[in-house]
Design a protein around this motif. Structure first.
Motif, short mmCIF file in Angstrom:
data_model
loop_
_atom_site.label_atom_id
_atom_site.label_comp_id
_atom_site.label_asym_id
_atom_site.label_seq_id
_atom_site.Cartn_x
_atom_site.Cartn_y
_atom_site.Cartn_z
N ALA A 92 -6.56 -7.88 -0.26
CA ALA A 92 -6.64 -6.81 -1.26
C ALA A 92 -5.27 -6.43 -1.79
N CYS A 93 -4.23 -6.78 -1.03
CA CYS A 93 -2.87 -6.53 -1.51
C CYS A 93 -2.32 -7.73 -2.27
N GLY A 94 -3.18 -8.70 -2.54
CA GLY A 94 -2.76 -9.81 -3.38
C GLY A 94 -2.12 -10.97 -2.64
N LEU B 297 -4.25 -3.99 -4.88
CA LEU B 297 -3.80 -2.64 -4.58
C LEU B 297 -2.32 -2.55 -4.91
N ASP B 298 -2.00 -1.73 -5.91
CA ASP B 298 -0.64 -1.70 -6.40
C ASP B 298 -0.31 -0.28 -6.85
N PRO B 299 0.75 0.31 -6.29
CA PRO B 299 1.10 1.68 -6.68
C PRO B 299 1.33 1.82 -8.18
N PRO C 14 -2.83 2.18 -9.68
CA PRO C 14 -3.66 2.44 -8.49
C PRO C 14 -5.17 2.35 -8.73
N TYR C 15 -5.81 1.47 -7.98
CA TYR C 15 -7.27 1.38 -7.98
C TYR C 15 -7.81 2.03 -6.71
N SER C 16 -9.05 2.53 -6.78
CA SER C 16 -9.82 2.81 -5.57
C SER C 16 -10.77 1.64 -5.40
N ILE C 17 -10.75 1.02 -4.26
CA ILE C 17 -11.65 -0.11 -4.00
C ILE C 17 -12.50 0.21 -2.78
N GLY D 273 6.01 7.40 -3.91
CA GLY D 273 4.76 6.88 -4.47
C GLY D 273 4.49 5.43 -4.14
N ILE E 92 0.14 2.63 -0.06
CA ILE E 92 -1.26 2.20 -0.17
C ILE E 92 -2.00 2.78 1.04
N TYR F 39 -18.33 7.58 -7.12
CA TYR F 39 -18.08 6.85 -8.35
C TYR F 39 -19.10 7.17 -9.42
N MET G 34 -3.82 7.14 -5.93
CA MET G 34 -2.94 6.17 -5.27
C MET G 34 -3.82 4.97 -4.93
N PRO G 35 -3.23 3.79 -4.71
CA PRO G 35 -4.07 2.64 -4.36
C PRO G 35 -4.75 2.87 -3.01
N TRP G 36 -6.03 2.67 -2.99
CA TRP G 36 -6.84 3.11 -1.85
C TRP G 36 -7.95 2.10 -1.61
N LEU G 37 -8.14 1.72 -0.35
CA LEU G 37 -9.20 0.77 -0.01
C LEU G 37 -10.05 1.29 1.13
N MET H 157 2.70 -6.97 2.57
CA MET H 157 3.93 -6.41 2.00
C MET H 157 5.16 -7.12 2.55
N LYS I 12 5.48 -10.50 0.99
CA LYS I 12 5.90 -10.43 -0.40
C LYS I 12 7.27 -9.77 -0.56
#
Ligand SMILES: Cc1ncc(C[n+]2csc(CCOP(=O)(O)OP(=O)(O)O)c2C)c(N)n1
Ligand code: SF4
Ligand SMILES: [Mg+2]
Lengths: 423, 341
Positions: free
Chosen positions: A70-72, A197-199, A202-205, B72, B75, B90, B97-100, B118, B121
């Motif tokens: 999810a972080c690519g 998922l990228d600051p 930002p998506y909610s997944i 910021g 994740i 939804y 913020m990016p959230w899973l 992270m 990368k």
């Protein structure tokens, strides 16, 4: 380059050529040599910036893969048997989230009774979990399928399971052609995720979806698999153009022309089946083989086309829907609905029982004579089954079944009756 | 640049008669992250939590602080539970913020995978994982312990409301003895609510992993929570914060009782606030005005039955004994220390 390698090592080296960024797995036989070698390759610096994670369970392993994908990050894992079931909840989750993880399943039986040997019960238990499932016939194909799997997964944004027979392939030393890094780089571009998922964006997944859209989300997953029916052969063709060999694809036909009886199977046993068919063809018997390469998506149309001139299909499978019959056969019957082609189910090779040429000869001859029953268990030892049934009738508190059977087989051997031949 | 906050700061002013410090009375550097126009609103308004939900409050303060510290670059991985459900009806989401959200029991492992990505990368983005007490002390426990033991660079925050609230208030491994839940219904003298087991003190279990940082916090002390999150984010490796978050719905208390109960649980000694580094306690928050456990129990219907039977009275004695034990263990009645309230 041609190399003499153990199947597991061939797979690990192929994975390395795919430049994964995160590998996370938990050891289980017969998958261990794959993940051990991956770990070695990472530590030797042969996988670039890849992070290799040792975790505390298969559930954690696939969950970590979900996080990294999810972080690519291009993400790989491997498991088998109990491990695949232990991560089951995450298996469904990964596909539901549309994460292109590649996972090897070193196919093994599921207990109890605990059994480390090969059959397809594990993969088949997850057949409807939304993953694409590719089955390898040889070590070369296992190696190739991993390279294709990353392409397919990332193009479809869906996870892919590469299924290879435990021990039979994973532990066999065979000569394989190992591609070069340049070839793989040409075939497999860097991963561009469909969602990440990228600051910065930002998506909610992973939100809850109710009845208002759940069916549509599920249908779209199905639609993707249907698209994969075109993508898989396309990628196999591209693969051939670069690597110069046929590997992957939906199904493989062998001696199907003019065949009245067609055996449909999947995995490594296809080799033994083909050898048997060669001998039978030499005797003028009209028999052919179709190997299913992609079990999910299930190539119904291709299969129908391949067997359309046959009278009967014999499905030889290493899986078994207890209380019903064949798992693969069930899929094939649905695909052949309305064609009038008779489908026989043969359950074979459970828990590692060898499937030999002599028994296949007998089986196929029976089929050609029109004497094969609809549901057949290859080399089932009826005397053992009946003795145990008898014992249970006589004694209510008859004790644990598997252990009693083993004890009785032992006693029989001691008395001089030969152990039931597995052949 | 703002002055670095430490978890237990010395602050001179607090309003007489209350133990709260208004933001107006502290100097700008010590004000809550929430007092700043620059706060990130990690969980923005419009979510569906119940009125007075301690979890929503705790998560907002914790995450906004972490967002500030990381600029910021963060994740979040979220376990299934109230926080997950009430923030994502939804097509609306509260998360800025990016959230899973993956599963109930795997948030720590998902977060481990995120930090691995992270690292691979070469990105500086930090990872926070969060879940309720059920997701943390029960079903996610194995994954959490694994994440700790590997010392993965993850801050895990547990929002402890002492039961499985999302599914209708069933008992968790963090439910206190004597409490009524949907699966620990009190029946007369025989069953005074939840059993008293041996306890499952997750902050101490976290400490036993010798991870760089462990802290407990309560939503009555929001600046303390912020300071602890800030401290945690200044460190690398596995970090754990266990936040006490009253749940009006599950506890059967008024929605305006959240802060008071979150304070009483600390002032009774039932939930000691402390920090620990590498397995050693480094700071504790002394009790300012000790209160008996009854004062904490009475406003909550989940404990009402304890005041009606002999078995209940015995349960109250046990709960008080636990407070006494904590007070001795952490030296919570020591004199002469003033801390941020
Ligand atoms: C594997 C699995 N088991 C059970 C559930 C049902 N379930 C969802 S949330 C939850 C309880 C959550 O409790 P907690 O973690 O304490 O969070 P809270 O809702 O109290 O904030 C349960 C039991 C689930 N989603 N997945
Ligand atoms: S049930 Fe409790 S934890 Fe859940 S939203 Fe309501 S107050 Fe918050
Ligand atoms: Mg809870």
């Amino acid at each position: 380059m041609l190399k003499q390698l153990e199947g597991s090592h061939a797979v690990a080296e192929a994975v390395a050529l795919c430049r994964p960024e995160v590998i996370c797995a938990y050891p289980i036989s017969p998958q261990t040599h794959i993940v051990e070698h991956c770990g070695e390759l990472v530590r030797e610096g042969k996988m670039g910036n890849c992070e290799y994670m040792n975790v505390e369970s298969e559930f954690a392993a696939l969950s970590a893969c979900i996080g990294s994908s999810a972080c690519g990050a291009r993400t790989y894992t491997a498991t088998a048997s109990q491990g695949l079931l232990f991560m089951a909840e995450a298996v469904y989750n990964a596909s539901g989230l549309g994460l292109p993880i590649v996972m090897t399943v070193a196919n093994r039986a599921i207990g109890a009774p605990i059994n480390i040997w090969n059959d397809h019960t594990d993969s088949m238990a997850m057949r409807d979990a939304g993953w694409l499932q590719l089955f390898a016939e040889t070590n070369q194909e296992a190696l190739d399928l991993h390279i294709q799997a990353f392409r397919i997964a990332e193009q479809m944004s869906q996870p892919v399971m590469v299924c290879m027979d435990g021990f039979i392939l994973t532990h066999a030393y065979e000569r394989v052609s190992m591609p070069t890094q340049e070839q793989v780089d040409q075939f497999l571009p860097p991963y561009t995720p469909q969602q990440v998922l990228d600051p910065a964006n930002p998506y909610s997944i992973g939100a809850m979806v109710g009845p208002e859209a759940f069916t549509e989300v599920r249908y779209l997953a199905h639609e993707k698999q249907l698209q994969a029916l075109d993508v898989i052969p396309g990628i196999a063709a591209e693969f051939k153009a670069i690597f110069g060999r046929d590997s992957g694809g939906l199904i493989r036909e062998y001696e199907t022309e003019g065949a009245d009886t067609i055996v449909v199977t999947l995995g490594s046993v296809a080799g033994t089946v083909k050898d048997t068919v060669d001998e039978m063809r030499a005797d003028g018997k009209k028999i052919g083989v179709v190997t299913v390469g992609s079990f999910r998506p299930f190539p119904s149309a291709a299969l129908r086309e391949a067997v359309k001139h046959a009278n009967e299909v014999v499905v030889l499978e290493k899986s078994f829907a207890i209380g019903f019959g064949g798992v693969v056969a069930n899929n094939i019957m649905m695909s052949l609905q309305g064609t009038g082609i008779h489908v026989h189910t043969v359950v074979a090779g459970l828990g590692g029982r060898p499937i030999t040429m002599p028994s296949l000869h007998r089986l196929f001859d029976t089929a050609l004579k029109g004497e094969l029953e609809d549901m057949h268990f290859l080399n089932l030892q009826w005397d053992i089954v009946n003795a145990e049934l008898q014992r249970q009738r006589e004694q209510i508190a008859s004790g644990p079944t598997a252990e009693s059977i083993l004890r009785n087989i032992q006693t029989d051997t001691a008395r001089g009756t030969p152990t039931p031949a597995a052949e | 640049m703002t002055k670095e906050l430490t978890a237990e700061q010395k602050v001179k002013f607090y309003q007489k008669g209350t133990f709260t410090v208004g933001n107006r009375l502290v100097d700008a550097d010590n004000r809550s992250v929430q007092a700043s126009m620059e706060r990130s609103n990690a969980i923005t308004s419009g979510h569906r939590a119940c009125q007075g939900c301690g979890e929503a409050l705790g998560a907002r303060y914790a995450l906004d602080t972490a967002m500030r510290v990381t600029g910021g670059q963060m994740i979040a991985a979220n376990a299934t539970g109230c926080l997950e459900v009430f923030t994502t009806p939804y097509p609306e989401t509260s998360w800025q913020m990016p959230w899973l959200h993956s599963l109930f029991g795997n948030a720590p492992a998902v977060a481990s995978g995120m930090q691995a990505a992270m690292k691979a990368k070469g990105k500086k983005t930090r990872i926070v994982a969060q879940g309720g007490d059920g997701g943390t002390v029960d079903i996610g426990f194995g994954c959490l312990s694994g994440m700790f033991e590997r010392n993965d660079d993850v801050l895990y925050i547990c929002y402890d409301n002492e039961a499985y609230m999302n599914t209708g208030v069933q008992r968790s491994g963090a439910t206190p003895g004597g409490a009524r839940t949907a699966t620990t219904m009190p029946v007369g003298e025989a069953y005074p609510g939840n059993v008293f087991g041996t306890g499952k003190n997750l902050p101490r279990i976290a400490m036993a992993h010798n991870i760089p940082y462990v802290a407990t916090a309560s939503v009555a002390y929001l600046q303390d929570l912020e300071a602890k999150v800030e401290k945690a984010m200044s460190l690398e490796g596995a970090r754990y914060i266990h936040v006490y978050v009253p749940c009006p719905l599950g506890w059967g208390c008024a929605s305006n009782a959240t802060i008071n109960l979150a304070r009483l649980v600390v002032e009774t000694g039932f939930f000691p606030l402390f920090e620990a580094e590498h397995g050693k306690v480094t700071a504790t928050r002394p009790i300012r005005q000790r209160v008996p456990i009854e004062e904490y129990l009475k406003p909550q219907r989940r404990f009402a039955h304890l005041f009606k039977t002999d078995a209940g009275a015995e349960a109250i004695r046990k709960l008080q004994a636990m407070c006494d034990h904590n007070i001795a263990e952490y030296d919570l009645l020591r004199e002469g220390e003033e801390t941020l309230a």
